[in-house]
Design a protein around this motif. Structure first.
Motif, PDB file in Angstrom:
ATOM      1  N   ALA A   1     -35.496  37.002  26.969  1.00 25.96           N
ATOM      2  CA  ALA A   1     -34.320  37.739  26.273  1.00 25.96           C
ATOM      3  C   ALA A   1     -34.944  39.419  27.948  1.00 25.96           C
ATOM      4  O   ALA A   1     -34.500  40.173  28.066  1.00 25.96           O
ATOM      5  CB  ALA A   1     -34.666  38.656  25.373  1.00 25.96           C
ATOM      6  N   THR A   2     -36.244  38.684  27.731  1.00 23.56           N
ATOM      7  CA  THR A   2     -37.028  39.987  28.938  1.00 23.56           C
ATOM      8  C   THR A   2     -35.423  39.526  30.567  1.00 23.56           C
ATOM      9  O   THR A   2     -35.651  40.871  31.453  1.00 23.56           O
ATOM     10  CB  THR A   2     -38.149  38.982  29.348  1.00 23.56           C
ATOM     11  N   HIS A   3     -36.105  38.338  30.394  1.00 27.80           N
ATOM     12  CA  HIS A   3     -34.876  38.093  31.689  1.00 27.80           C
ATOM     13  C   HIS A   3     -33.903  38.653  32.012  1.00 27.80           C
ATOM     14  O   HIS A   3     -33.605  39.207  33.458  1.00 27.80           O
ATOM     15  CB  HIS A   3     -34.354  36.587  32.097  1.00 27.80           C
ATOM     16  N   ALA A   4     -33.319  38.739  30.832  1.00 27.43           N
ATOM     17  CA  ALA A   4     -31.619  38.741  30.684  1.00 27.43           C
ATOM     18  C   ALA A   4     -31.254  40.376  30.884  1.00 27.43           C
ATOM     19  O   ALA A   4     -30.570  41.077  31.340  1.00 27.43           O
ATOM     20  CB  ALA A   4     -30.940  38.728  29.312  1.00 27.43           C
ATOM     21  N   ARG A   5     -32.424  41.203  30.584  1.00 25.16           N
ATOM     22  CA  ARG A   5     -32.780  43.080  30.745  1.00 25.16           C
ATOM     23  C   ARG A   5     -33.115  42.615  32.389  1.00 25.16           C
ATOM     24  O   ARG A   5     -31.570  44.223  32.556  1.00 25.16           O
ATOM     25  CB  ARG A   5     -33.551  43.088  29.370  1.00 25.16           C
ATOM     26  N   LEU A   6     -33.658  41.982  32.603  1.00 28.13           N
ATOM     27  CA  LEU A   6     -34.376  43.136  34.598  1.00 28.13           C
ATOM     28  C   LEU A   6     -33.565  42.389  34.776  1.00 28.13           C
ATOM     29  O   LEU A   6     -32.985  42.753  36.472  1.00 28.13           O
ATOM     30  CB  LEU A   6     -35.462  42.407  34.288  1.00 28.13           C
ATOM     31  N   GLY A   7     -32.469  41.162  34.419  1.00 26.40           N
ATOM     32  CA  GLY A   7     -31.547  41.010  35.645  1.00 26.40           C
ATOM     33  C   GLY A   7     -31.348  39.559  36.025  1.00 26.40           C
ATOM     34  O   GLY A   7     -31.064  38.942  37.237  1.00 26.40           O
ATOM     35  N   GLY A   8     -32.012  38.513  35.543  1.00 22.54           N
ATOM     36  CA  GLY A   8     -32.499  37.440  35.671  1.00 22.54           C
ATOM     37  C   GLY A   8     -33.385  36.729  36.228  1.00 22.54           C
ATOM     38  O   GLY A   8     -34.697  38.039  36.088  1.00 22.54           O
ATOM     39  N   ALA A   9     -34.325  35.238  36.133  1.00 20.74           N
ATOM     40  CA  ALA A   9     -35.550  35.179  36.173  1.00 20.74           C
ATOM     41  C   ALA A   9     -35.432  35.288  37.561  1.00 20.74           C
ATOM     42  O   ALA A   9     -35.605  35.439  38.666  1.00 20.74           O
ATOM     43  CB  ALA A   9     -34.679  33.286  36.112  1.00 20.74           C
ATOM     44  N   GLY A  10     -36.596  35.025  38.117  1.00 20.08           N
ATOM     45  CA  GLY A  10     -37.664  35.732  39.259  1.00 20.08           C
ATOM     46  C   GLY A  10     -39.128  35.132  39.045  1.00 20.08           C
ATOM     47  O   GLY A  10     -39.161  34.391  38.475  1.00 20.08           O
ATOM     48  N   THR A  11     -39.537  35.625  39.686  1.00 18.87           N
ATOM     49  CA  THR A  11     -41.048  35.600  40.493  1.00 18.87           C
ATOM     50  C   THR A  11     -41.971  36.017  39.910  1.00 18.87           C
ATOM     51  O   THR A  11     -41.439  37.690  40.538  1.00 18.87           O
ATOM     52  CB  THR A  11     -41.489  34.721  41.990  1.00 18.87           C
ATOM     53  N   TRP A  12     -42.900  35.702  39.029  1.00 16.53           N
ATOM     54  CA  TRP A  12     -43.820  36.743  38.468  1.00 16.53           C
ATOM     55  C   TRP A  12     -45.398  37.246  39.173  1.00 16.53           C
ATOM     56  O   TRP A  12     -45.857  36.132  39.973  1.00 16.53           O
ATOM     57  CB  TRP A  12     -44.130  36.672  36.927  1.00 16.53           C
ATOM     58  N   LEU A  13     -46.268  37.976  39.387  1.00 19.87           N
ATOM     59  CA  LEU A  13     -47.764  38.326  39.659  1.00 19.87           C
ATOM     60  C   LEU A  13     -48.284  38.781  38.649  1.00 19.87           C
ATOM     61  O   LEU A  13     -48.037  39.686  37.067  1.00 19.87           O
ATOM     62  CB  LEU A  13     -47.653  39.576  40.328  1.00 19.87           C
ATOM     63  N   LEU A  14     -49.228  37.460  37.943  1.00 19.00           N
ATOM     64  CA  LEU A  14     -49.849  37.951  37.261  1.00 19.00           C
ATOM     65  C   LEU A  14     -51.276  38.865  37.603  1.00 19.00           C
ATOM     66  O   LEU A  14     -51.943  38.548  37.745  1.00 19.00           O
ATOM     67  CB  LEU A  14     -49.865  36.687  36.387  1.00 19.00           C
ATOM     68  N   ALA A  15     -50.752  39.910  36.263  1.00 18.23           N
ATOM     69  CA  ALA A  15     -51.950  41.363  37.386  1.00 18.23           C
ATOM     70  C   ALA A  15     -52.735  40.954  35.906  1.00 18.23           C
ATOM     71  O   ALA A  15     -53.488  42.369  36.600  1.00 18.23           O
ATOM     72  CB  ALA A  15     -51.763  42.488  37.708  1.00 18.23           C
TER      73      ALA A  15
END
Length: 341
Positions: A50-64
């Motif tokens: 659901a997060t990817h759908a809201r943001l505009g698609g799957a991507g690469t994440w930075l864990l901070a």
């Protein structure tokens, strides 16, 4: 979830619904004793998708963020769902803008959308001054901000600086953020009970608390809110944070919003402390923008008087170098109250 659970329970001791859990995560305990939330794979995956759908698609994440809290765990889950390798920031020496910029470099070099998740304190450090940290955060397609209330002044400053900030609301019990910029993710439902407390339902809901009963269809949070005519959820405070001073109910979050908007105020926390005359006295801990040029306490108190009312004016204002926190950037209100002796 492996054989060792927080609290000393073993896998073999779990009952029915608890055996569906793949993750046990402790709440921050910022407003009470920490609890262990049991989450299913289905809830974690539903949240990530659901997060990817809201943001505009799957991507690469930075864990901070630390993976001891749900916000950090979800960065990893989203990466697994997306089939991408996350970047990982070294937090051993604490969060620094230079370290964020270094960790972001590898992530931003990959194709496709780039995302990260931060707490407000981290965002404040990145947008405080021009430099590599601000340049890096500007390059992300979306920056999720959650874990604690974000001062409107910080959101304005970040967006004015070109950062694509997405505010999130949620908790361990909802597999992390489930309301983005005031609107529920796909499949998530929100409502208010008769007292104005926020209730949440949907596929991201946890199974329940370790050693307790399973959650039903709806989970009742400890947060108070309102839903605008446009369907936007606005959190107005905690049900258990209301200060009763001289017979008047005071929302500390309402007072905080007024104080945070005043010139020279960087952060603020308002709490109630015992008082012989008032029952509880409203007090405010303020972190100034410039420690050598603090705002006038009388000016701050007058701003509250004008915006909220005389009954909500802080009886005392103290200045701190920083607000004490626990969990993923949440202000430790009990520690703040102790600072008033």
């Amino acid at each position: 979830m492996a054989a060792g659970l927080p609290g000393g329970r073993e896998l073999g001791a779990l009952v029915g619904w608890e055996r569906e859990a793949v993750l046990a995560v402790s709440t921050s305990g910022s407003t009470g004793s920490p609890k262990v939330v049991l989450l299913s794979a289905a809830a974690l995956i539903a949240s990530a998708e659901a997060t990817h759908a809201r943001l505009g698609g799957a991507g690469t994440w930075l864990l901070a963020l630390p993976t001891t809290h749900i916000a950090g765990v979800q960065v990893l889950v989203r990466s697994v769902v997306a089939g991408t390798e996350p970047g990982v920031m070294d937090l051993a020496a604490g969060f620094r803008a230079s370290g964020f910029a270094t960790a972001a470099r590898t992530v931003l070099a990959t194709p496709g959308p780039h995302y990260t998740a931060l707490v407000p304190t981290q965002l404040a450090r990145l947008v405080a001054t021009e430099g590599p940290g601000l340049a890096a955060i500007r390059a992300f397609d979306a920056v999720l901000i959650g874990g604690a209330a974000t001062p409107p002044s910080l959101l304005h400053r970040a967006r004015e600086a070109g950062v694509n900030v997405v505010t999130t609301y949620g908790m361990s019990e909802t597999a992390g953020g489930c309301v983005y910029d005031g609107h529920p993710l796909d499949g998530v439902k929100i409502r208010l009970d008769t007292r104005g407390r926020v209730e949440i339902a949907g596929p991201t809901l946890a199974l329940g608390y370790q050693g307790g009963e399973p959650f039903g269809e709806w989970f009742r949070t400890g947060d108070l809110g309102r839903i605008t005519t446009g369907g936007t959820l606005e959190i107005t405070g905690r049900a258990d944070d209301v200060i009763i001073s001289g017979g008047e109910n005071v929302s500390p979050q309402e007072v905080e919003r007024v104080l945070a908007a005043q010139p020279g105020v960087h952060e603020v926390c308002v709490v109630g402390v015992p008082d012989d005359e008032w029952g509880q006295a409203v007090v405010a801990a303020v972190v100034p923008v410039d420690p050598d040029d603090r705002p006038d306490p009388d000016v701050l108190r007058q701003a509250v008087h004008d915006a909220v009312g005389r009954f909500a004016m802080p009886k005392r204002v103290v200045f701190l170098g920083q607000l004490p926190t626990r969990g993923p950037g949440k202000v430790d209100r009990a520690a703040v109250a102790r600072s008033f002796g």
